[in-house]
Design an enzyme around this catalytic site. Structure first.
Site, PDB file in Angstrom:
ATOM      1  CG  LEU A 125      -1.750   1.221   1.497  1.00  0.00           C
ATOM      2  CD1 LEU A 125      -2.790   1.391   0.392  1.00  0.00           C
ATOM      3  CD2 LEU A 125      -2.472   1.132   2.847  1.00  0.00           C
ATOM      4  CD  GLU A 127       2.081   4.335  -4.592  1.00  0.00           C
ATOM      5  OE1 GLU A 127       2.255   5.493  -5.063  1.00  0.00           O
ATOM      6  OE2 GLU A 127       1.387   3.475  -5.150  1.00  0.00           O
ATOM      7  CB  ALA A 130       0.515   7.032  -1.082  1.00  0.00           C
ATOM      8  N   GLY A 131       1.564   7.551   2.400  1.00  0.00           N
ATOM      9  CA  GLY A 131       1.717   6.804   3.649  1.00  0.00           C
ATOM     10  C   GLY A 131       0.410   6.930   4.408  1.00  0.00           C
ATOM     11  CD  GLU A 365      -1.013  -3.604  10.087  1.00  0.00           C
ATOM     12  OE1 GLU A 365      -2.234  -3.647  10.257  1.00  0.00           O
ATOM     13  OE2 GLU A 365      -0.280  -4.589  10.163  1.00  0.00           O
ATOM     14  CB  THR A 367       0.963   7.542  12.501  1.00  0.00           C
ATOM     15  OG1 THR A 367      -0.107   8.391  12.049  1.00  0.00           O
ATOM     16  CG2 THR A 367       1.971   7.347  11.372  1.00  0.00           C
TER      17      THR A 367
HETATM   18  C1  LIG Z   1       9.244  -1.509   9.392  1.00  0.00           C
HETATM   19  C2  LIG Z   1       8.050  -1.058   8.606  1.00  0.00           C
HETATM   20  C3  LIG Z   1       7.227  -1.997   7.994  1.00  0.00           C
HETATM   21  C4  LIG Z   1       6.147  -1.581   7.201  1.00  0.00           C
HETATM   22  N1  LIG Z   1       5.409  -2.520   6.511  1.00  0.00           N
HETATM   23  C5  LIG Z   1       4.489  -2.091   5.599  1.00  0.00           C
HETATM   24  C6  LIG Z   1       3.838  -3.048   4.725  1.00  0.00           C
HETATM   25  O1  LIG Z   1       4.066  -4.260   4.815  1.00  0.00           O
HETATM   26  N2  LIG Z   1       2.983  -2.564   3.790  1.00  0.00           N
HETATM   27  C7  LIG Z   1       2.716  -1.231   3.650  1.00  0.00           C
HETATM   28  O2  LIG Z   1       1.928  -0.879   2.778  1.00  0.00           O
HETATM   29  N3  LIG Z   1       3.296  -0.313   4.482  1.00  0.00           N
HETATM   30  C8  LIG Z   1       4.183  -0.717   5.429  1.00  0.00           C
HETATM   31  N4  LIG Z   1       4.809   0.207   6.248  1.00  0.00           N
HETATM   32  C9  LIG Z   1       4.498   1.621   6.087  1.00  0.00           C
HETATM   33  C10 LIG Z   1       3.751   2.243   7.278  1.00  0.00           C
HETATM   34  O3  LIG Z   1       2.448   1.770   7.349  1.00  0.00           O
HETATM   35  C11 LIG Z   1       3.840   3.783   7.084  1.00  0.00           C
HETATM   36  O4  LIG Z   1       5.191   4.157   7.348  1.00  0.00           O
HETATM   37  C12 LIG Z   1       2.891   4.537   7.986  1.00  0.00           C
HETATM   38  O5  LIG Z   1       1.565   4.313   7.597  1.00  0.00           O
HETATM   39  C13 LIG Z   1       3.164   6.054   7.976  1.00  0.00           C
HETATM   40  O6  LIG Z   1       3.288   6.547   6.688  1.00  0.00           O
HETATM   41  P1  LIG Z   1       4.535   7.470   6.304  1.00  0.00           P
HETATM   42  O7  LIG Z   1       5.751   6.725   6.720  1.00  0.00           O
HETATM   43  O8  LIG Z   1       4.432   7.871   4.874  1.00  0.00           O
HETATM   44  O9  LIG Z   1       4.408   8.736   7.232  1.00  0.00           O
HETATM   45  P2  LIG Z   1       3.603  10.079   6.884  1.00  0.00           P
HETATM   46  O10 LIG Z   1       2.246   9.746   6.422  1.00  0.00           O
HETATM   47  O11 LIG Z   1       4.449  10.924   6.009  1.00  0.00           O
HETATM   48  O12 LIG Z   1       3.505  10.746   8.314  1.00  0.00           O
HETATM   49  C14 LIG Z   1       4.520  11.566   8.885  1.00  0.00           C
HETATM   50  C15 LIG Z   1       3.954  12.163  10.163  1.00  0.00           C
HETATM   51  O13 LIG Z   1       2.872  13.055   9.843  1.00  0.00           O
HETATM   52  C16 LIG Z   1       1.712  12.663  10.556  1.00  0.00           C
HETATM   53  N5  LIG Z   1       0.530  12.967   9.752  1.00  0.00           N
HETATM   54  C17 LIG Z   1       0.304  12.653   8.457  1.00  0.00           C
HETATM   55  N6  LIG Z   1      -0.901  13.079   8.080  1.00  0.00           N
HETATM   56  C18 LIG Z   1      -1.465  13.667   9.171  1.00  0.00           C
HETATM   57  C19 LIG Z   1      -2.727  14.305   9.413  1.00  0.00           C
HETATM   58  N7  LIG Z   1      -3.659  14.406   8.485  1.00  0.00           N
HETATM   59  N8  LIG Z   1      -2.952  14.810  10.659  1.00  0.00           N
HETATM   60  C20 LIG Z   1      -2.001  14.695  11.626  1.00  0.00           C
HETATM   61  N9  LIG Z   1      -0.801  14.119  11.452  1.00  0.00           N
HETATM   62  C21 LIG Z   1      -0.549  13.595  10.229  1.00  0.00           C
HETATM   63  C22 LIG Z   1       1.887  11.184  10.816  1.00  0.00           C
HETATM   64  O14 LIG Z   1       1.072  10.746  11.876  1.00  0.00           O
HETATM   65  C23 LIG Z   1       3.375  11.115  11.117  1.00  0.00           C
HETATM   66  O15 LIG Z   1       3.592  11.500  12.443  1.00  0.00           O
HETATM   67  C24 LIG Z   1       5.870  -0.191   7.071  1.00  0.00           C
HETATM   68  C25 LIG Z   1       6.673   0.743   7.708  1.00  0.00           C
HETATM   69  C26 LIG Z   1       7.773   0.333   8.438  1.00  0.00           C
HETATM   70  C27 LIG Z   1       8.679   1.384   9.050  1.00  0.00           C
END
Ligand SMILES: Cc1cc2nc3c(=O)[nH]c(=O)nc-3n(C[C@H](O)[C@H](O)[C@H](O)COP(=O)(O)OP(=O)(O)OC[C@H]3O[C@@H](n4cnc5c(N)ncnc54)[C@H](O)[C@@H]3O)c2cc1C
Length: 381
Positions: A125, A127, A130-131, A365, A367
């Site tokens: 999911l 990218e 796209a987190g 999964e 934050t």
């Molecule tokens: C070890 C590991 C394993 C993982 N495994 C998978 C996997 O198997 N498949 C998969 O698809 N993903 C996976 N992930 C990804 C993980 O789910 C994402 O890192 C997570 O969802 C956060 O996305 P991001 O890293 O882009 O952070 P961002 O979305 O960039 O967030 C950065 C910060 O901004 C905050 N933020 C963002 N938007 C808002 C808002 N609207 N309001 C308030 N705060 C906000 C967030 O809470 C965070 O504190 C994995 C990540 C790690 C580190």
């Protein structure tokens, strides 16, 4: 709501507890230090039926309920989070979409291999752009001569680059409908030309688990690799995350419990000022607080599982449990390090690894901030 475990659930919990203590605990530190994927342990978990707990027995799964799955996750995380996330990401993220939305052919092709643990599934999911904003998918898939041609990138994908990684289910933009981007799910098998898993990330924790970036360059898969209905991809993956949160919450409970186990044992042994440190009220207060908080978090997590199994809405409870348990795991592992004093900072002691493994539970999964959004929305904000 009945929190009494059935005989089968108790047996499963005992089996996983014994397995974790006998097979995982002795090698966990070494696997973490060498950042080595636990192939032998995955094979043993497959043989024990732990790689397909909630899937139909017809496909080699355990046919068990969500609470059973939660119990297994708790027991593994209590000893090692890398092994636990390998099993949990494979089950509730990787295999679940194929179970829920796969065609008969897709289920036949994938579920027996995945439930046995001979192959691993991953969930693509996230990218670069796209987190938390998971709908902002940039990966595209266009239909051409009966094939999907996929271009784009995913990042942080668990279980995607091991020797036994079988497939990844991804989100991709497949067109536009009513002026909105249409997002669908596709299954991409490992080894498909144009699909590459990059080098593993160097992580803070979960060192023995496999996490990689993925690229798709004119990667062609059959039209029949569409998973579920065209255009349902984002909605379906959000549903997967809802359920996945129960598993991650169970990881938080298990990790916090493991930290407490270690801290309590150490406190009874370590002598300072002439008596075990467990005799000092400052240490007792930490242990008592953790034990109460862990029990409350466990019950909330079990409640989310029971709601899911009863077919009730569990979005609110799952997000509450995920938020609470992630923070609890961070706090519990920190307190466990504190109770160990200087030894807590030394890698030979499990609490040192536990502390590094905990932080991801407030990020992966969804934050904490995303859980707060989900909870606030559910409460009508
Ligand atoms: C070890 C590991 C394993 C993982 N495994 C998978 C996997 O198997 N498949 C998969 O698809 N993903 C996976 N992930 C990804 C993980 O789910 C994402 O890192 C997570 O969802 C956060 O996305 P991001 O890293 O882009 O952070 P961002 O979305 O960039 O967030 C950065 C910060 O901004 C905050 N933020 C963002 N938007 C808002 C808002 N609207 N309001 C308030 N705060 C906000 C967030 O809470 C965070 O504190 C994995 C990540 C790690 C580190």
């Amino acid at each position: 709501m009945n929190f009494e475990l059935s005989d089968e659930q108790r047996l499963l919990r005992e089996t996983v507890r014994d397995f974790a203590r006998q097979e995982v605990a002795p090698v966990a530190e070494e696997l973490d230090r060498e950042k080595r994927f636990p192939y032998e342990i995955v094979a043993k978990m497959g043989a024990l039926g732990l790689m397909g707990i909630p899937f139909p027995q017809d496909y080699g799964g355990g046919g068990a309920d969500t609470l059973s799955y939660v119990l297994a996750v708790e027991e593994l995380a209590r000893v090692d989070s890398s092994v636990c996330i390998t099993m949990a990401a494979h089950t509730s993220l990787g295999t679940m979409p194929i179970h829920l939305w796969g065609s008969d052919e897709q289920r036949q092709e994938w579920l027996p291999e995945l439930c046995s643990g001979r192959r691993l599934a991953s969930f693509g999911l996230t990218e670069p752009e796209a987190g938390s904003d998971a709908g902002n998918v940039r990966t595209t898939a266009r239909l051409e001569d009966g094939e999907w041609v996929i271009n784009g990138a995913k990042q942080f994908i668990t279980n995607s680059g091991t020797d036994i990684s079988g497939c990844v289910s991804i989100t991709a933009v497949t067109g536009e409908a009513d002026g909105r981007r249409e997002i669908s799910n596709l299954i991409v098998a490992t080894g498909t030309p144009g699909y590459e898993a990059g080098e593993p990330y160097r992580k803070m924790g979960w060192n023995a688990s496999d996490t990689r970036p993925l690229t798709f360059e004119d990667c062609r898969v059959a039209e029949s690799n569409l998973l579920g209905r065209r255009g349902d991809g984002f909605k379906n993956f959000l549903h997967i995350l809802d359920g996945g949160r129960i598993g991650v919450a169970a990881m938080g409970v298990g990790l916090a419990q493991g930290a407490l186990d270690e801290a309590l044992a150490y406190a009874k042994e370590r002598v300072a000022f002439g008596q075990p440190i467990s005799k000092y009220q400052a240490i007792q207060a930490k242990i008592a607080d953790l034990s109460a908080q862990i029990e409350a978090a466990r019950l909330l997590t079990w409640r989310a599982a029971l709601e899911k199994d009863a077919g009730e809405s569990f979005t609110l409870t799952a997000a509450q449990a995920k938020l609470l348990t992630g923070r609890l795991a961070v706090r519990a592992t920190e307190e466990a390090v504190q109770i160990h004093g200087g030894y807590g900072y030394i890698e030979e002691y499990p609490v040192c690894r536990f502390y590094r493994d905990a932080k991801i539970l407030t990020i992966g999964e969804g934050t904490d901030e995303v859980q707060q959004m989900v909870i606030a929305r559910q409460l009508g904000c």
